[in-house]
Motif scaffolding. Structure first.
Motif, mmCIF file in Angstrom:
data_model
loop_
_atom_site.group_PDB
_atom_site.id
_atom_site.type_symbol
_atom_site.label_atom_id
_atom_site.label_comp_id
_atom_site.label_asym_id
_atom_site.label_seq_id
_atom_site.Cartn_x
_atom_site.Cartn_y
_atom_site.Cartn_z
ATOM 1 N N ASP A 118 0.814 -1.212 0.000
ATOM 2 C CA ASP A 118 0.000 0.000 0.000
ATOM 3 C C ASP A 118 0.850 1.265 0.000
ATOM 4 O OD1 ASP A 118 -2.395 -1.406 0.011
ATOM 5 O OD2 ASP A 118 -2.430 -1.525 2.206
ATOM 6 N N GLU A 119 2.107 1.132 0.403
ATOM 7 C CA GLU A 119 2.989 2.295 0.455
ATOM 8 C C GLU A 119 3.283 2.786 -0.957
ATOM 9 O OE1 GLU A 119 4.176 -0.736 1.734
ATOM 10 O OE2 GLU A 119 3.378 -0.396 3.728
ATOM 11 N N PRO A 120 3.514 4.065 -1.092
ATOM 12 C CA PRO A 120 3.860 4.577 -2.420
ATOM 13 C C PRO A 120 5.221 4.047 -2.865
ATOM 14 C CG PRO A 120 4.008 6.325 -0.780
ATOM 15 C CD PRO A 120 3.445 5.118 -0.085
ATOM 16 N N SER A 121 5.379 3.929 -4.153
ATOM 17 C CA SER A 121 6.674 3.488 -4.686
ATOM 18 C C SER A 121 7.675 4.629 -4.550
ATOM 19 C CB SER A 121 6.520 3.086 -6.150
ATOM 20 O OG SER A 121 6.146 4.192 -6.926
ATOM 21 N N PRO A 122 8.954 4.311 -4.698
ATOM 22 C CA PRO A 122 9.951 5.388 -4.631
ATOM 23 C C PRO A 122 9.636 6.470 -5.667
ATOM 24 C CG PRO A 122 11.031 3.250 -4.610
ATOM 25 C CD PRO A 122 9.580 3.002 -4.902
ATOM 26 N N ALA A 123 9.892 7.687 -5.302
ATOM 27 C CA ALA A 123 9.634 8.821 -6.194
ATOM 28 C C ALA A 123 10.555 8.767 -7.405
ATOM 29 C CB ALA A 123 9.844 10.132 -5.429
ATOM 30 N N TYR A 124 10.135 9.425 -8.459
ATOM 31 C CA TYR A 124 10.943 9.570 -9.672
ATOM 32 C C TYR A 124 12.352 10.044 -9.316
ATOM 33 C CZ TYR A 124 12.651 12.157 -13.749
ATOM 34 O OH TYR A 124 13.428 12.668 -14.744
ATOM 35 N N GLU A 125 12.444 11.012 -8.396
ATOM 36 C CA GLU A 125 13.744 11.576 -8.005
ATOM 37 C C GLU A 125 14.675 10.530 -7.393
ATOM 38 O OE1 GLU A 125 10.847 14.775 -8.480
ATOM 39 O OE2 GLU A 125 10.781 12.923 -7.293
ATOM 40 N N TYR A 126 14.096 9.503 -6.735
ATOM 41 C CA TYR A 126 14.922 8.414 -6.206
ATOM 42 C C TYR A 126 15.694 7.746 -7.341
ATOM 43 C CZ TYR A 126 16.277 3.753 -4.825
ATOM 44 O OH TYR A 126 17.002 2.615 -4.624
ATOM 45 N N PHE A 127 15.002 7.474 -8.441
ATOM 46 C CA PHE A 127 15.639 6.796 -9.562
ATOM 47 C C PHE A 127 16.649 7.711 -10.262
ATOM 48 C CE2 PHE A 127 11.794 4.412 -8.767
ATOM 49 C CZ PHE A 127 12.283 3.115 -8.739
ATOM 50 N N VAL A 128 16.357 9.003 -10.319
ATOM 51 C CA VAL A 128 17.328 9.960 -10.859
ATOM 52 C C VAL A 128 18.585 9.947 -9.993
ATOM 53 C CG1 VAL A 128 17.806 12.406 -11.301
ATOM 54 C CG2 VAL A 128 15.578 11.444 -11.913
ATOM 55 N N ALA A 129 18.404 9.983 -8.671
ATOM 56 C CA ALA A 129 19.546 9.985 -7.749
ATOM 57 C C ALA A 129 20.351 8.695 -7.870
ATOM 58 C CB ALA A 129 19.069 10.191 -6.314
ATOM 59 N N HIS A 130 19.662 7.571 -8.036
ATOM 60 C CA HIS A 130 20.368 6.296 -8.186
ATOM 61 C C HIS A 130 21.197 6.293 -9.472
ATOM 62 C CE1 HIS A 130 21.295 2.092 -7.679
ATOM 63 N NE2 HIS A 130 20.902 1.887 -8.924
ATOM 64 N N ALA A 131 20.603 6.747 -10.562
ATOM 65 C CA ALA A 131 21.341 6.819 -11.823
ATOM 66 C C ALA A 131 22.538 7.752 -11.683
ATOM 67 C CB ALA A 131 20.417 7.289 -12.948
ATOM 68 N N HIS A 132 22.331 8.889 -11.028
ATOM 69 C CA HIS A 132 23.417 9.846 -10.811
ATOM 70 C C HIS A 132 24.563 9.192 -10.044
ATOM 71 C CE1 HIS A 132 25.379 13.115 -8.482
ATOM 72 N NE2 HIS A 132 25.333 13.728 -9.637
ATOM 73 N N GLN A 133 24.220 8.482 -8.981
ATOM 74 C CA GLN A 133 25.252 7.819 -8.176
ATOM 75 C C GLN A 133 26.012 6.788 -9.002
ATOM 76 O OE1 GLN A 133 24.258 4.783 -5.127
ATOM 77 N NE2 GLN A 133 25.163 6.274 -3.708
ATOM 78 N N GLN A 134 25.290 5.977 -9.760
ATOM 79 C CA GLN A 134 25.944 4.950 -10.567
ATOM 80 C C GLN A 134 26.836 5.566 -11.647
ATOM 81 O OE1 GLN A 134 25.692 1.328 -10.279
ATOM 82 N NE2 GLN A 134 25.227 2.172 -8.262
#
Length: 116
Positions: free
Chosen positions: A51-67
Motif C-alpha cells: 500500500d505504500e507509495p513506490s519510490p519517487a521519480y527523483e529516487y531513480f534519478v539519484a540512483h542513476a546519478h550515483q551509478q
C-alpha cells in the motif's frame, strides 16, 4: 570579431552537430529509462500488495546519478571501491560551480564552500 571562440571549420561544425544529436538522444534514452523504472516499480509494488507509495521519480534519478558518478570515477558500482579521488573532487567541484553560477549567485557562502 570574436577572439574568444574561433569560427569552426565546416568539418568541425559537422562533428559538433553529430555529437550534439547523439548526446540529445542519449539523454532522452536516460530520461525514458528512469521514467520506465519508476513506473515499473510502482506497478510491481502494487501487484505485490504493498500500500505504500513506490519510490519517487527523483529516487531513480539519484540512483542513476550515483551509478554514473561511480563509473566516471572508475569505482566498482557494487562495492564503491577503487574510485579515483582526484576525478571525484573534479566532478564535485564542477557540480558546485554549476550550482554557484546558475542557482546560487546571491546566496551567502557556507562552510562547505570552503572545502571546494
Amino acid at each position: 570579431m570574436n577572439t574568444t571562440c574561433p569560427a569552426l571549420t565546416p568539418a568541425e561544425r559537422r562533428h559538433a552537430e553529430i555529437q550534439e544529436r547523439v548526446e540529445q538522444a542519449m539523454m532522452a534514452a536516460i530520461e525514458t529509462a528512469i521514467r520506465a523504472a519508476s513506473e515499473r516499480a510502482a506497478e510491481a509494488l502494487r501487484c505485490a500488495g504493498f500500500d505504500e507509495p513506490s519510490p519517487a521519480y527523483e529516487y531513480f534519478v539519484a540512483h542513476a546519478h550515483q551509478q554514473l558518478f561511480l563509473r566516471l570515477c572508475g569505482a566498482d558500482t557494487e562495492t564503491f571501491e577503487g574510485g579515483d579521488p582526484e576525478i571525484a573532487t573534479f566532478v564535485i567541484r564542477n557540480a558546485r560551480n554549476i550550482r554557484d553560477h546558475y542557482w546560487a549567485k546571491d546566496r551567502p557562502a557556507t562552510p562547505e564552500d570552503a572545502e571546494a
